[in-house]
Design a protein around this motif. Structure first.
Motif, mmCIF file in Angstrom:
data_model
loop_
_atom_site.group_PDB
_atom_site.id
_atom_site.type_symbol
_atom_site.label_atom_id
_atom_site.label_comp_id
_atom_site.label_asym_id
_atom_site.label_seq_id
_atom_site.Cartn_x
_atom_site.Cartn_y
_atom_site.Cartn_z
ATOM 1 N N THR A 90 0.840 -1.207 0.000
ATOM 2 C CA THR A 90 0.000 0.000 0.000
ATOM 3 C C THR A 90 0.872 1.252 0.000
ATOM 4 O O THR A 90 0.643 2.188 -0.775
ATOM 5 C CB THR A 90 -0.913 -0.003 1.251
ATOM 6 N N ASP A 111 1.884 -2.098 -10.298
ATOM 7 C CA ASP A 111 1.698 -2.757 -9.011
ATOM 8 C C ASP A 111 1.960 -4.249 -9.246
ATOM 9 O O ASP A 111 1.139 -4.953 -9.832
ATOM 10 C CB ASP A 111 0.266 -2.501 -8.525
ATOM 11 N N SER A 127 5.347 -6.376 -2.184
ATOM 12 C CA SER A 127 4.997 -6.599 -0.785
ATOM 13 C C SER A 127 5.549 -7.956 -0.366
ATOM 14 O O SER A 127 5.370 -8.942 -1.087
ATOM 15 C CB SER A 127 3.473 -6.576 -0.649
HETATM 16 C C1 LIG Z 1 -2.308 -6.088 -6.048
HETATM 17 C C2 LIG Z 1 -2.103 -5.583 -4.657
HETATM 18 N N1 LIG Z 1 -1.619 -4.352 -4.456
HETATM 19 C C3 LIG Z 1 -1.410 -3.872 -3.227
HETATM 20 C C4 LIG Z 1 -1.702 -4.598 -2.104
HETATM 21 C C5 LIG Z 1 -1.449 -4.015 -0.754
HETATM 22 O O1 LIG Z 1 -0.312 -4.594 -0.170
HETATM 23 P P1 LIG Z 1 -0.072 -4.548 1.406
HETATM 24 O O2 LIG Z 1 -1.136 -5.418 2.009
HETATM 25 O O3 LIG Z 1 1.316 -5.098 1.591
HETATM 26 O O4 LIG Z 1 -0.179 -3.145 1.847
HETATM 27 C C6 LIG Z 1 -2.233 -5.906 -2.255
HETATM 28 C C7 LIG Z 1 -2.598 -6.705 -1.074
HETATM 29 O O5 LIG Z 1 -3.260 -7.705 -1.155
HETATM 30 C C8 LIG Z 1 -2.423 -6.408 -3.564
HETATM 31 O O6 LIG Z 1 -2.919 -7.626 -3.764
#
Ligand SMILES: Cc1ncc(COP(=O)(O)O)c(C=O)c1O
Length: 360
Positions: free
Chosen positions: A51, A155, A178
């Protein structure tokens, strides 16, 4: 990770011995992760998760390029970490084009090209979708962005470890990761910022991460992230084969138990991640399914796992234009390295019992 929570407890910014120990652990982690994705260690910024990486990319690129324009292109199926950041920018006068996807969840390269305007400063498209697993044509979109001189953010939170990522050959300026999607620790992530990309920081304070992300680094988390990468790196092919096989078995079991009219697989038939299976059981509500699956010891999700507390119809399935009986009965199974065939058989049996009972 454990030694970095106790034995090597130094702050990586401190100049004393304990600090230097933490610093060298950070350097080693940065070297390993950047080698895995084909970038220079100096281009990798550690963050507090996917995020934060997405938010830094969107707000940072928007701010740094605001003198050139205030238009952003993204898709309707992005994670909320991208969508809500874009909505926030709209409140500050930015214009955002949210492109639709086809019935398989894929955005059209032509639509991206047609959406480009002279004031477009950023394109943000995910590598692969977290709900249905569909892979997006990021290479082709990146080529358009390069040609027009527009920053391109991807992303890649769901893709890391499951799809080959070589930033040396991908036309991408910013990429989010992540750690916990690789079975690493939660609350740790990274953002690739190409040397040529101009991005303002999201956090201000100390000069950590070359002034691109202030705040003491989470040494243990970052060490854990690198260890997860190491495990995936050593067994990427086997892992992919294993997850693909588990997914195939789940589909075969559903076919055998419910018949082809009894379930619908959502997402792209071939351009997809190996470890995600989004499937609908028309006539049964997502909420009842999830509750009953949980009672049976099966952990499934609806929509994005991150927002599974709220059971609104998934924005991804809605954008794919699927009929209501499909969107209202969808659940997502994701397979990990500790799953085995016996668990798949048990999960499919639980699905059959629950779906048959609820339909009755
Ligand atoms: C495609 C995608 N982007 C961003 C995120 C957010 O990541 P985080 O939970 O590490 O903040 C997720 C979480 O599931 C995700 O699947």
């Amino acid at each position: 990770m454990l030694p970095y929570l106790s034995e090597y407890f130094g702050n990586a910014s401190s100049t004393h011995r304990a600090g230097r120990d933490a610093r060298s652990a950070l350097n080693a982690a940065r070297d390993r992760i950047s080698a895995f994705i084909g970038c220079s260690p100096a281009e990798l910024v550690f963050t507090g998760g996917g995020t934060e990486s997405d938010n830094t990319a969107i707000f940072g690129a928007a701010e740094a390029s605001s003198g050139r324009g205030r238009h952003i292109i993204t898709t309707q199926i992005e994670h909320h970490a991208v969508l809500h950041a874009c909505e926030r920018l709209e409140k500050f006068g930015y214009e955002v084009t949210y492109l639709p996807v086809d019935k398989f969840g894929q955005v059209s390269v032509r639509d991206v090209e047609a959406a480009v305007r002279p004031d477009t400063v950023l394109i943000s498209v995910m590598y692969a979708n977290n709900e249905v697993g569909t892979i997006q044509p990021v290479k082709e979109i990146g080529a358009i962005a390069r040609e027009k001189g527009i920053l391109f953010h991807v992303d890649a939170v769901q893709a890391l470890g499951h799809l080959p990522i070589d930033l040396g050959s991908l036309p991408v300026d910013l990429m989010s990761f992540s750690a916990h999607k690789l079975s690493g620790p939660k609350g740790t992530g990274a953002l690739y910022i190409a040397r040529s990309a101009r991005v303002a920081p999201l956090l201000y304070g100390g000069s950590q991460e070359r002034k691109r992300r202030a705040g003491t680094e989470n040494t243990a988390g970052i060490v854990g992230f690198a260890e997860a990468v190491k495990i995936f790196e050593g067994a990427r092919y086997e892992m992919q084969q294993k997850l693909e096989k588990l997914r195939q078995e789940m589909v075969m079991e559903l076919e055998r138990r419910l018949g082809s009219g009894g379930y619908v697989v959502n997402g792209h038939p071939t351009e997809r991640l190996p470890h995600i299976l989004n499937v609908s059981f028309p006539g049964v509500s997502t909420e009842s399914l999830l509750m009953n699956l949980d009672l049976a010891g099966v952990a499934a999700a609806s929509g994005s796992a991150c927002t599974s507390g709220s059971l609104e119809v998934s924005h991804v399935l809605r954008s794919m234009g699927l009929p209501e009986e499909v969107t209202a009965s969808a659940v997502r199974f994701s397979f990990g390295r500790t799953n085995d065939e016996a668990q798949i058989a048990a999960a499919a049996e639980a699905v059959q019992d629950i779906v048959t009972r609820l339909r009755r």
